[in-house]
Write a protein that holds these residues in place. Structure first.
Motif, mmCIF file in Angstrom:
data_model
loop_
_atom_site.group_PDB
_atom_site.id
_atom_site.type_symbol
_atom_site.label_atom_id
_atom_site.label_comp_id
_atom_site.label_asym_id
_atom_site.label_seq_id
_atom_site.Cartn_x
_atom_site.Cartn_y
_atom_site.Cartn_z
ATOM 1 N N THR A 211 0.830 -1.203 0.000
ATOM 2 C CA THR A 211 0.000 0.000 0.000
ATOM 3 C C THR A 211 0.864 1.252 0.000
ATOM 4 O O THR A 211 0.591 2.206 -0.738
ATOM 5 C CB THR A 211 -0.956 0.000 1.209
ATOM 6 O OG1 THR A 211 -1.715 -1.213 1.202
ATOM 7 C CG2 THR A 211 -1.916 1.172 1.160
ATOM 8 N N LEU A 212 1.918 1.253 0.801
ATOM 9 C CA LEU A 212 2.840 2.389 0.802
ATOM 10 C C LEU A 212 3.475 2.573 -0.573
ATOM 11 O O LEU A 212 3.594 3.699 -1.066
ATOM 12 C CB LEU A 212 3.937 2.198 1.855
ATOM 13 C CG LEU A 212 3.539 2.504 3.291
ATOM 14 C CD1 LEU A 212 4.626 2.035 4.256
ATOM 15 C CD2 LEU A 212 3.266 3.992 3.480
ATOM 16 N N LYS A 213 3.865 1.484 -1.193
ATOM 17 C CA LYS A 213 4.479 1.549 -2.523
ATOM 18 C C LYS A 213 3.527 2.207 -3.520
ATOM 19 O O LYS A 213 3.930 3.063 -4.313
ATOM 20 C CB LYS A 213 4.844 0.142 -2.999
ATOM 21 C CG LYS A 213 5.688 0.122 -4.250
ATOM 22 C CD LYS A 213 6.046 -1.294 -4.664
ATOM 23 C CE LYS A 213 7.203 -1.796 -3.842
ATOM 24 N NZ LYS A 213 7.732 -3.082 -4.307
ATOM 25 N N GLY A 214 2.251 1.839 -3.460
ATOM 26 C CA GLY A 214 1.263 2.446 -4.348
ATOM 27 C C GLY A 214 1.058 3.924 -4.065
ATOM 28 O O GLY A 214 0.975 4.741 -4.987
ATOM 29 N N LEU A 215 0.978 4.290 -2.783
ATOM 30 C CA LEU A 215 0.799 5.694 -2.412
ATOM 31 C C LEU A 215 2.015 6.536 -2.800
ATOM 32 O O LEU A 215 1.878 7.697 -3.199
ATOM 33 C CB LEU A 215 0.517 5.812 -0.915
ATOM 34 C CG LEU A 215 -0.862 5.320 -0.459
ATOM 35 C CD1 LEU A 215 -0.922 5.231 1.063
ATOM 36 C CD2 LEU A 215 -1.974 6.215 -0.993
ATOM 37 N N ILE A 216 3.190 5.958 -2.704
ATOM 38 C CA ILE A 216 4.414 6.649 -3.113
ATOM 39 C C ILE A 216 4.421 6.834 -4.627
ATOM 40 O O ILE A 216 4.713 7.921 -5.140
ATOM 41 C CB ILE A 216 5.665 5.881 -2.631
ATOM 42 C CG1 ILE A 216 5.759 5.951 -1.104
ATOM 43 C CG2 ILE A 216 6.926 6.411 -3.293
ATOM 44 C CD1 ILE A 216 6.718 4.941 -0.484
ATOM 45 N N ALA A 217 4.086 5.768 -5.360
ATOM 46 C CA ALA A 217 4.060 5.824 -6.824
ATOM 47 C C ALA A 217 3.075 6.871 -7.332
ATOM 48 O O ALA A 217 3.303 7.501 -8.372
ATOM 49 C CB ALA A 217 3.723 4.446 -7.404
ATOM 50 N N ASN A 218 1.973 7.069 -6.589
ATOM 51 C CA ASN A 218 0.961 8.047 -6.993
ATOM 52 C C ASN A 218 1.203 9.440 -6.426
ATOM 53 O O ASN A 218 0.375 10.330 -6.589
ATOM 54 C CB ASN A 218 -0.431 7.548 -6.591
ATOM 55 C CG ASN A 218 -0.903 6.447 -7.507
ATOM 56 O OD1 ASN A 218 -0.911 6.606 -8.722
ATOM 57 N ND2 ASN A 218 -1.289 5.324 -6.945
ATOM 58 N N GLY A 219 2.325 9.630 -5.729
ATOM 59 C CA GLY A 219 2.687 10.954 -5.240
ATOM 60 C C GLY A 219 1.922 11.412 -4.014
ATOM 61 O O GLY A 219 1.919 12.597 -3.690
ATOM 62 N N ILE A 220 1.288 10.478 -3.294
ATOM 63 C CA ILE A 220 0.522 10.835 -2.093
ATOM 64 C C ILE A 220 1.422 10.828 -0.855
ATOM 65 O O ILE A 220 1.292 11.662 0.022
ATOM 66 C CB ILE A 220 -0.651 9.845 -1.886
ATOM 67 C CG1 ILE A 220 -1.592 9.841 -3.102
ATOM 68 C CG2 ILE A 220 -1.411 10.135 -0.604
ATOM 69 C CD1 ILE A 220 -2.349 11.112 -3.320
#
Length: 130
Positions: A60-69
């Motif tokens: 989940t962190l990886k996805g949030l990082i990838a999306n700039g959140i």
């Protein structure tokens, strides 16, 4: 071999894009925890999240990082230190999530006693429709 989707995401409007970014149980919890507590190390974040597994938190962190959140800052130290915080984009979604929480609080009345401490910031309790 990395996982690949069978089909591309079929996002047809900005609302679907927004729900993809901050929707779901874990994305919104991570955003709310970081909005309330600020910069946290992985272990601190995991402790605040409750019953999340390491695999789900990392993904989940990886996805949030990838999306700039979420921002991930790694320090070149021994032992290694990594900190997570909300980006400007992530901070901009907090009032929206708080509004959703307040709206949902009008209709979701179950009190399980497991409300996250971070939810108190939304002030969703005690709001009534009149």
């Amino acid at each position: 071999m990395a996982y690949q989707r069978k089909r591309d995401k079929d996002i047809r409007c900005p609302l679907e894009y927004g729900m993809e970014l901050f929707g779901g149980k874990w994305n919104s919890r991570i955003i709310c925890v970081l909005a309330t507590l600020g910069t946290l190390r992985y272990s601190e974040l995991r402790k605040e999240m409750g019953n999340i597994t390491d695999a789900v938190l990392a993904s989940t962190l990886k996805g949030l990082i990838a999306n700039g959140i979420v921002l991930r800052k790694s320090y070149d130290e021994i032992p290694p230190r990594v900190e997570y915080s909300l980006s400007e984009k992530g901070q901009s979604v907090v009032p929206i999530l708080q509004s959703i929480c307040q709206w949902a609080g009008l209709f979701y009345k179950e009190d399980t006693g497991t409300t996250m401490v971070q939810c108190q910031k939304c002030d969703h309790r005690g709001k009534t429709t009149e």
